[in-house]
Design an enzyme around this catalytic site. Structure first.
Site, PDB file in Angstrom:
ATOM      1  CG  MET A   1      -2.153  -0.986  -3.959  1.00 14.32           C
ATOM      2  SD  MET A   1      -0.972   0.299  -4.461  1.00 14.32           S
ATOM      3  CE  MET A   1      -1.835   1.009  -5.857  1.00 14.32           C
ATOM      4  CD  GLU A   2      -4.399   2.348   2.352  1.00 10.98           C
ATOM      5  OE1 GLU A   2      -4.829   1.706   3.332  1.00 10.98           O
ATOM      6  OE2 GLU A   2      -3.552   3.257   2.438  1.00 10.98           O
ATOM      7  CG  ASN A   3      -5.033   3.529  -4.404  1.00 16.90           C
ATOM      8  OD1 ASN A   3      -5.139   2.336  -4.729  1.00 16.90           O
ATOM      9  ND2 ASN A   3      -4.071   4.310  -4.857  1.00 16.90           N
ATOM     10  N   GLY A   4      -7.968   1.281  -4.178  1.00 18.79           N
ATOM     11  CA  GLY A   4      -8.771   0.641  -5.220  1.00 18.79           C
ATOM     12  C   GLY A   4      -8.009   0.300  -6.472  1.00 18.79           C
TER      13      GLY A   4
ATOM     14  CG  ASN B   1      -2.248  -0.696   0.944  1.00 20.46           C
ATOM     15  OD1 ASN B   1      -2.858  -0.517  -0.112  1.00 20.46           O
ATOM     16  ND2 ASN B   1      -2.671  -1.525   1.884  1.00 20.46           N
TER      17      ASN B   1
END
Length: 851
Positions: A338-341, A255
């Site tokens: 990732m956590e941002n898509g 990430n």
């Protein structure tokens, strides 16, 4: 078509075109054609950028490049524990490669390390690129293939210009064993489809992981200490080149955005302005490339330049611009969301790396003159005037210095031994006070005025300035304390006669020996007792000082007597062949002592040969397990059975007398704990390290408890409660820095010793422990507190304010006798990273001398 053009061009000069000439032209044309059609990694390796490459595929591609291009040269510089080759590749113009050795010598001559200067060969800048020191950060090695291709690509005109004045030394995989362990696992657990969601096994690496080498050491922390074979071989070559730029290519949590210089604070005070300036140049140049692609990145965060044994700091302290590049990728497998898509793939990761690394080469080539001048001034100026406060370091003669000088040799740091007596005054490491002292023959002397001046000062300077307490690693490493040798740092240059080596008089073994005596004062002593046990030779250890004529046996000293070993036919030769590795051994002609400590008496304990079981697997800290495994397998070469914790129920514990529990969280059932309890009562010995001691904490029958009394517990809980109440009024912004007041990332802490107990034998008057955790226990009741932190203790490195006072009068090493057995509690790991020499002896005491 190419042949017709060439022949038409040559015909203008009326040159004779016989068969030989035509064949030569044909060969050149074919060669040119091959060079022009150099295969990309994607054309050579199936699924490149989609699946991890096998190590042999990496080697095959680089072999292909060396066969097809005149601008790359291979050098094998060593092999790993698992017998994989370690290789570097020199990339430059064919002309530069033809003069490679002279370019190397010219570079060394410019800083006083060679006298083989050739002015006919122009100066070149040397850029060393290191990939994959951590095996599971595999996008590094994948990117190395692309970097090499781009540097050699005949159509890459920019790279051709860079290489005119640049020698690139490319190491595609520092850690082939870890890389292969991870790669084989990833190949085994993945199919044709990627699984970017987190809940797939390709994102759940199994123990011990691929990050580490064969012995599970972190090679990125081993540059200065060189405990591992990969480090020793690589740095030997590194020091033969001394590059101006070194790039260490890593990965971090998937990430995270990409990291490139400038580095974060703390920056060591010895880092010079030209190095900092180039970090800024790199930051600007790489950011421009990343901005064009809208790639996320960060600078000046987390990754500092302080601890001396990293792949960025070690080169920096040798005059290079050492730098770290970090791509998000650990745990990503082949692809992850990732956590941002957004998804990140292997191709993304290697492309980011290749872009950054090529920008480093480009930037170094453009800054050639500035970097060469800064590099040379770095070395020259350090010899004119020491960077630090002290010009000379003196360590009093001590058997452990044999290991210290071996480490200095590996780093090409010069040293000598005093060959006369003198007086001096300087900073005393053990007391942190300025004191007068006497220099005597065989004392070790290290001067700042030497070619490796800065590195020597970094390793020996007692008070490193930490300009930011948010450090990424340990903050102290004072070598005299690590090696258990009394040491002094002196401001002036001592004028005293010296010698290169200590003279050792060869021993002649008498025809008849009553007993051999081996002093217990270094790791070599432990190697001797290991060999004796394995040869089935009985050995005793002294509990108190005993005198036999001219021979004084100190506590811990080993006695090998003929009386204990009547079945050894050629006693003198058999034993002397073993003990001769300890050059200070001697002979005893009688068992009758002059101070009532006869060899046959209770002063000399017959040692039991350890039969060792060590647990591994899930929950055990890989590196801490590895440090113990390496100690047993390599340092003392002693047999050990290693069993996964999940298979512990299958073990017949009575086949062993020693159980080693390295740092970790052990998921043992109540029945298994009771089995260990019973085994200890019947004579078993447990060595529990760091968090492994939790298995015995506050359990019936054991002495281990955080608090010595109910009142102490209530007092501590009240203080903690009051602290939490005060935090309600504090802002969020300072929370991280406030948090470090209760931390100790790695500091050296003074410990008082119970010198009468075997676990303390040979350690000296005081033990300095490298503490890397916040755990603290009151001195234990109903146990032997072998080493404890006194009130107002001496410390080096960063210790948070809150924890500093809590460490007063807490125990570090203790022995809990239960029935016929013992539990040895080690709150700190004495084998940490394999370089804490006095810790190695402490662990040896626990293993061999504590019965």
């Amino acid at each position: 078509m190419k042949l017709i053009v060439i022949f038409n061009h040559l015909s203008k000069f009326n040159l004779p075109m016989n068969k030989t000439f035509i064949a030569t032209v044909l060969l050149l044309t074919v060669s040119f054609s091959v060079f022009a059609q150099l295969k990309t990694p994607s054309e050579f390796i199936p699924n490149y950028g989609k699946q991890i490459s096998y190590y042999h595929q990496v080697e095959d591609y680089f072999n292909y490049l060396t066969e097809q291009s005149q601008s790359i040269k291979k050098q094998k510089y060593g092999a790993t524990n698992e017998q994989r080759d370690l290789n570097v590749y020199y990339i430059s113009t064919p002309e530069n490669l033809a003069n490679l050795e002279q370019i190397r010598n010219n570079n060394l001559a410019s800083i006083g390390l060679s006298d083989k200067k050739n002015r006919a060969v122009e100066d070149k800048i040397i850029v060393w690129l290191s990939f994959n020191v951590h095996g599971n950060e595999f996008a590094g090695t994948e990117s190395a293939l692309t970097v090499a291709y781009e540097l050699l690509n005949p159509s890459n005109e920019a790279a051709k210009q860079w290489l005119k004045n640049t020698i690139v030394i490319l190491d595609p995989c520092i850690n082939p064993d870890g890389y292969s362990r991870y790669g084989n696992w990833l190949r085994e657990v993945t199919g044709k489809k990627t699984h970017p969601g987190l809940y797939d096994r390709e994102h759940m690496e199994v123990w011990p992981g691929g990050r580490y080498n064969h012995y599970l050491f972190d090679l990125n922390r081993d540059w200065a200490w060189q405990t591992q074979i990969e480090s020793q071989q690589r740095i030997k070559l590194y020091n033969q080149w001394m590059p101006q730029v070194h790039t260490d290519v890593h990965e971090m949590s998937y990430n995270s955005p990409y990291f490139f210089p400038p580095a974060a604070e703390p920056l060591h005070e010895f880092i010079e302005q030209y190095q900092k300036d180039f970090y800024n140049v790199l930051g600007k140049n790489i950011s421009e490339k990343f901005d064009k692609q809208n790639w996320m990145y960060t600078t000046r965060e987390r990754f500092d330049l302080f601890y001396p044994s990293y792949g960025d700091t070690y080169p920096t302290y040798n005059g290079a611009v050492g730098l770290t590049l970090e791509q998000g990728g650990i745990g990503a497998g082949r692809e992850v969301t990732m956590e941002n898509g957004a998804n990140v793939t292997i191709k993304d990761r290697l492309t980011h790396h290749a872009t950054a690394v090529l920008t480093v080469v480009e930037s170094a080539a453009s800054q050639k003159d500035v970097l060469l001048k800064g590099f040379r001034d770095f070395h020259t100026n350090a010899r004119i005037k020491a960077k630090g406060v002290y010009n000379t370091y003196v360590l009093k003669s001590n058997p452990k210095l044999e290991q210290l000088t071996e480490m200095l040799k590996k780093n090409d740091i010069e040293f000598a031994y005093a060959d006369a007596s003198a007086t001096g005054s300087g900073f005393h490491y053990q007391t942190k006070k300025n004191e007068s002292f006497k220099i005597e023959p065989n004392d070790l002397i290290i001067k700042a005025d030497q070619p490796r001046s800065v590195l020597a000062q970094v390793l020996f300077e007692p008070n490193q300035k930490l300009n930011d307490s948010l450090s990424y690693d340990i903050t102290a490493w004072a070598l005299p304390l690590a090696y258990g040798a009394e040491g002094y740092a002196v401001k002036n240059t001592l004028q005293i006669k010296t010698k290169a080596t200590i003279d050792i008089t060869p021993k002649t073994v008498p025809a008849s020996v009553y007993a051999f005596y081996v002093p217990w004062n270094s790791r070599i002593s432990a190697q001797v007792v290991s060999l004796l046990h394995q040869a089935g030779i009985k050995v005793r250890s002294a509990m108190k000082k005993a005198v036999f004529g001219t021979v004084a046996v100190e506590p811990g000293g080993l006695i090998i007597s003929r009386g204990d070993n009547p079945k050894i036919a050629d006693f003198e030769k058999t034993v002397s062949d073993i003990v001769k590795i300890k050059t200070d051994y001697s002979f005893i002609t009688t068992g009758f002592s002059t101070n009532s400590k006869d060899i046959g008496g209770e002063n000399f304990t017959l040692l039991k040969a350890p039969k060792i079981l060590m647990l591994s697997g899930k929950g055990v800290v890989s590196t801490e397990f590895g440090a113990t495994w390496y100690y047993l397998d390599e340092t003392i070469s002693y047999p050990v059975s290693i069993v996964e914790t999940s298979n512990f129920s299958r073990v017949k514990l009575y086949n062993y007398n020693t159980l080693i529990l390295s740092d970790g969280s052990y998921d043992l059932s109540e029945d298994q704990k009771k089995q260990i309890d019973e085994w200890i009562k019947n004579g078993g010995k447990v060595i529990a390290m760091s968090n492994a001691i939790s298995l015995f904490q506050d359990r019936a029958g054991y002495a281990l408890s955080l608090f010595a009394s109910k009142e102490d517990k209530e007092k501590s809980e009240k203080e903690d409660s009051e602290t939490e109440l005060k935090k309600r009024f504090l802002d969020f912004e300072g929370s991280e820095r406030r948090g470090i007041s209760g931390s100790i990332p790695g500091a050296i802490i003074e410990n008082k010793l119970d010198k009468t107990y075997p676990m303390a034998f040979g350690l000296g008057n005081t033990y300095f422990s490298l503490k890397t955790n916040e755990r603290s226990f009151s001195l234990l009741k109903n146990a032997i507190n072998v080493a404890y932190i006194p009130k107002d203790y001496v410390s080096y490195g960063f210790v948070g304010n809150d924890i500093k006072k809590k460490l007063n009068e807490t125990v570090s090493f203790a022995v809990d006798k239960r029935g016929d057995g013992v539990v040895i509690y080690m709150m700190d790991n004495p084998l940490f990273r394999g370089f804490w020499e006095n810790g190695i002896l402490l662990f040896s005491n626990s293993l061999f001398l504590v019965n």
